[in-house]
Each structure stands twice: as C-alpha cells, then as structure tokens.
Design a protein around this motif. Sequence first.
Motif, PDB file in Angstrom:
ATOM      1  N   THR A 184       0.846  -1.327  -0.264  1.00  0.00           N
ATOM      2  CA  THR A 184       0.275   0.058  -0.150  1.00  0.00           C
ATOM      3  C   THR A 184       0.731   1.422   0.233  1.00  0.00           C
ATOM      4  N   ARG A 185       0.163   2.183  -0.979  1.00  0.00           N
ATOM      5  CA  ARG A 185       0.897   4.226  -1.374  1.00  0.00           C
ATOM      6  C   ARG A 185       1.222   4.310   0.412  1.00  0.00           C
ATOM      7  N   ASP A 186       0.636   3.853   0.828  1.00  0.00           N
ATOM      8  CA  ASP A 186       0.899   4.555   2.286  1.00  0.00           C
ATOM      9  C   ASP A 186       1.791   4.431   3.718  1.00  0.00           C
ATOM     10  N   ILE A 187       1.760   2.780   3.176  1.00  0.00           N
ATOM     11  CA  ILE A 187       2.770   2.744   3.754  1.00  0.00           C
ATOM     12  C   ILE A 187       4.461   1.997   3.335  1.00  0.00           C
ATOM     13  N   ASP A 188       4.041   2.510   1.904  1.00  0.00           N
ATOM     14  CA  ASP A 188       5.234   3.171   1.625  1.00  0.00           C
ATOM     15  C   ASP A 188       5.509   4.182   1.859  1.00  0.00           C
ATOM     16  N   ALA A 189       5.163   5.045   1.340  1.00  0.00           N
ATOM     17  CA  ALA A 189       5.036   6.633   1.589  1.00  0.00           C
ATOM     18  C   ALA A 189       5.646   6.641   3.268  1.00  0.00           C
TER      19      ALA A 189
ATOM     20  N   GLU B 137      -4.056  -5.725   9.244  1.00  0.00           N
ATOM     21  CA  GLU B 137      -3.424  -7.631   8.734  1.00  0.00           C
ATOM     22  C   GLU B 137      -4.717  -7.651   7.897  1.00  0.00           C
ATOM     23  N   CYS B 138      -3.817  -8.066   6.920  1.00  0.00           N
ATOM     24  CA  CYS B 138      -4.981  -8.813   5.785  1.00  0.00           C
ATOM     25  C   CYS B 138      -5.724  -9.948   6.588  1.00  0.00           C
ATOM     26  N   LEU B 139      -7.110  -9.858   5.951  1.00  0.00           N
ATOM     27  CA  LEU B 139      -7.716 -11.601   7.290  1.00  0.00           C
ATOM     28  C   LEU B 139      -7.543 -13.097   5.671  1.00  0.00           C
ATOM     29  N   ASN B 140      -7.012 -13.120   4.834  1.00  0.00           N
ATOM     30  CA  ASN B 140      -6.482 -13.561   3.900  1.00  0.00           C
ATOM     31  C   ASN B 140      -5.211 -14.133   4.080  1.00  0.00           C
ATOM     32  N   CYS B 141      -4.398 -13.417   4.191  1.00  0.00           N
ATOM     33  CA  CYS B 141      -3.248 -14.023   3.290  1.00  0.00           C
ATOM     34  C   CYS B 141      -1.882 -13.420   5.035  1.00  0.00           C
TER      35      CYS B 141
ATOM     36  N   ASP C   6      -9.360  -4.742   5.230  1.00  0.00           N
ATOM     37  CA  ASP C   6      -9.134  -5.834   5.598  1.00  0.00           C
ATOM     38  C   ASP C   6      -8.322  -6.981   4.408  1.00  0.00           C
ATOM     39  N   ILE C   7      -9.223  -6.633   3.520  1.00  0.00           N
ATOM     40  CA  ILE C   7      -8.305  -7.644   2.132  1.00  0.00           C
ATOM     41  C   ILE C   7      -7.173  -6.798   1.578  1.00  0.00           C
ATOM     42  N   CYS C   8      -5.947  -7.394   1.373  1.00  0.00           N
ATOM     43  CA  CYS C   8      -5.012  -6.500   0.828  1.00  0.00           C
ATOM     44  C   CYS C   8      -5.329  -6.406  -0.649  1.00  0.00           C
ATOM     45  N   ASP C   9      -4.281  -5.926  -1.104  1.00  0.00           N
ATOM     46  CA  ASP C   9      -4.251  -5.299  -2.948  1.00  0.00           C
ATOM     47  C   ASP C   9      -3.901  -6.446  -3.232  1.00  0.00           C
ATOM     48  N   ILE C  10      -3.452  -7.648  -2.833  1.00  0.00           N
ATOM     49  CA  ILE C  10      -2.333  -8.583  -3.411  1.00  0.00           C
ATOM     50  C   ILE C  10      -4.143  -9.995  -3.862  1.00  0.00           C
ATOM     51  N   CYS C  11      -4.395 -10.109  -2.450  1.00  0.00           N
ATOM     52  CA  CYS C  11      -5.363 -10.596  -2.381  1.00  0.00           C
ATOM     53  C   CYS C  11      -6.723 -10.684  -3.195  1.00  0.00           C
ATOM     54  N   SER C  12      -6.613  -8.813  -3.469  1.00  0.00           N
ATOM     55  CA  SER C  12      -8.024  -9.231  -3.678  1.00  0.00           C
ATOM     56  C   SER C  12      -7.577  -8.396  -5.686  1.00  0.00           C
ATOM     57  N   SER C  13      -7.040  -8.879  -5.716  1.00  0.00           N
ATOM     58  CA  SER C  13      -6.291  -8.230  -7.662  1.00  0.00           C
ATOM     59  C   SER C  13      -6.684  -9.815  -7.987  1.00  0.00           C
TER      60      SER C  13
END
Lengths: 197, 197
Positions: free
Chosen positions: A4-9, B56-60, B67-74
């Motif tokens: 995520t962008r916010d954490i990278d920033a 923390e992502c609830l999935n990974c 709640d679900i991170c960018d990778i899991c939701s892509s």
Amino acid sequence: MSSTRDIDALIDLMARLPGLGPRSARRAVLHLIRKRGLLLAPLARQMQLVADTARECLNCGNVGTADICDICSSEKRATGELCVVEDVADLWAMERSGVFRGRYHVLGGTLSALDAVGPEELRIPKLLDRVHAEGITEVILALNATVDGQTTTHYIADQLEGRVRITSLAQGVPIGGELDYLDDGTISAALRARKEL
Amino acid sequence: MSSTRDIDALIDLMARLPGLGPRSARRAVLHLIRKRGLLLAPLARQMQLVADTARECLNCGNVGTADICDICSSEKRATGELCVVEDVADLWAMERSGVFRGRYHVLGGTLSALDAVGPEELRIPKLLDRVHAEGITEVILALNATVDGQTTTHYIADQLEGRVRITSLAQGVPIGGELDYLDDGTISAALRARKEL
C-alpha cells in the motif's frame, strides 16, 4: 515495495533519518505496524507535539519548547560561566555529564573558509553581546578538537581577550582509554599537558 | 538529557525502534527538529495515518490498509500459485524481486517446540483452508533456510501431500556470491544441486 501507498510513503520518510537506510526503515515500519497501538500512535502524537512546539532558544540556540530555554531561564544556572559548543548535540552531551552548572551558547557550526562560514553565519555576535549583558566571568570554549573547531576557538578567544576569563576543555587520554588505541595527536597532547602526581 | 520533557519523551520512543539506540535516537530527533517543517511534521502525519489505517489482511496476513490486501484482492494474482513466507518482511522481499505473480500466505513465524509455537499459533489451518477454497495448484514454501524454517516446511509439506504441487526455493550460491565468503552448508547444498550446463 509493500502493498500500500501509505505504508511506502512512511518508509520513504523514515529512510531520510540519519542512520536509517531503506532496509532499516522497512524493518522499523514493520515493527511500528506490529506495535501500532503501543508505539506507532504514541510516536505519531509525540512527533506532532514536538513539530508544533520545538524552537531554538533566542538566547543560546538550544532547542526547547519555549522562546527562552529551560537552562537560560533558570536562575540557578546564572553562575557567570558560559560554555560555548558547536551544536545542540554537544550541549546535550555536556548536560548528560551533569558536571557543568552554568549556561551554554550554541554556535551552530564552526568557522570555515572552505564553506564560506564567517562569524556572522554563526552565533558569534550574539555571544559577544551575552558576555557583556549577562555579566559572564568565564567563557569555556568546548568546541570539537577538529581543525575548524580549533580555528573557531582561537577566533573567539581573540575577540574576547581581556574582557573575561577564557578556558577550553582539557585534552588528554579519555577515561578508560588504552594508549595502544589512541592516535598520536592525543598521546602527544596528553604528554605535553602532563601533571605532577 | 535535553532541556525539555517533550523532546526527551520523543527520544525515548524513537530509541524503541529496531536498529536505533539512545545515541542514534538523539541524533535522529535533533535532525527531525532541525527539519521540523520538511520532515518531522509530514512524518508525524504519515505515522498517524498508518496507525489509524494499517491492519493485517484477513486472508493472507500481509499488512495493508484494508481488510483484504491489494494482492489478495487483485484478480491478476489469482494464478493458482501460493507462496508461503514466515513474515511480512519476507513477502516484501519477494515483491521487490518482482518475479512472483501469484498470491502469498504469511505464517507469522515458524513452528518451534522450544517456544511452544504449534500449527494453531501460526496461520497453518488458514493455509490448508485456502489451498482448497482458492483452487491452489502449487504451494511454494519460501521459508528461511534455518532449522525452524525447514521443520515448518516439512510439516506443511506433510499436511498438503497429495493435494497440491509443493515446491521450495532453490538453494545454492547467491548471484554475485564469492565461494570464499560462503559457509560450508551453502557450498555443499550448491554442489549437491549442481546442474548440467
């Protein structure tokens, strides 16, 4: 990098601190996120507080949260002794030793012909004013033992000559120091300044 | 230490970051105060933002701001490959390499009899669920090459046996690595896994 962008920033900002690079900034941010209740939130609040209130003392250049710092405004520290240091880190180091009970004057650097730093760029005019205005009896020049530091020491001593007692920190073997690990300059300074037992 | 309580409190908090001690925390705080407009205030805001949104992502188990991170939701990452790592730092390291296009599963540590960490303390049950639910075809075990990491690798491989293809990262000489600086274990692993040219 992370997802995520916010954490990278946040990682990018942390990596700009002295002593932290990209890798240690990532490690620090992960640690902060794991402890977001106990550490990250309090740290954010404290940083905002300091960002809003920190300023340089108008008198001595120390950092604090008031226009005049605690040391300058304490009557107990009006001993007539003024310790001149290069920067605030040096002032803090002197305070940690707990031995000096007078006031300080932070120059904000050293004279440097190479970097075009003259007396006006430092707090030297203010120092000369203070010696008169605060009834200073002794100026202790506690600048670093570098070439620029010593040049600055001599310049200030010239300016103040005859007006006040001028001293500098003793040079010699550090407490706990082993001769084998000391540089030649320190050993010869210690030998020249040897004392009767 | 310094002259004000607020600054000391900030130094104490900074000194709790990994890789910073009291001395480097003081140096960092002085740097921040000098750059309070450009660095300290933005850093405080960004920390507050991350403190409020990170989870923390609830999935990974990856960290992110949803709640679900960018990778899991892509949808693009639904390749059927699942890479199992010990912690989020390892996930980030994999992502920096930019080679893996599937999804991750962060265990949150390794099995350890000594520290009483069993499968239930890690995200192992969730991993077994995901393999079924997400139609995973290959589980890549990318745990660290430590004793606990390898124990965990074998445990998970046992659990998944027959249900899915199971692989682990190759071991050998790092790119740019010099034999003279490598440990015996790495050299023998590299020799055992030697390839035809």
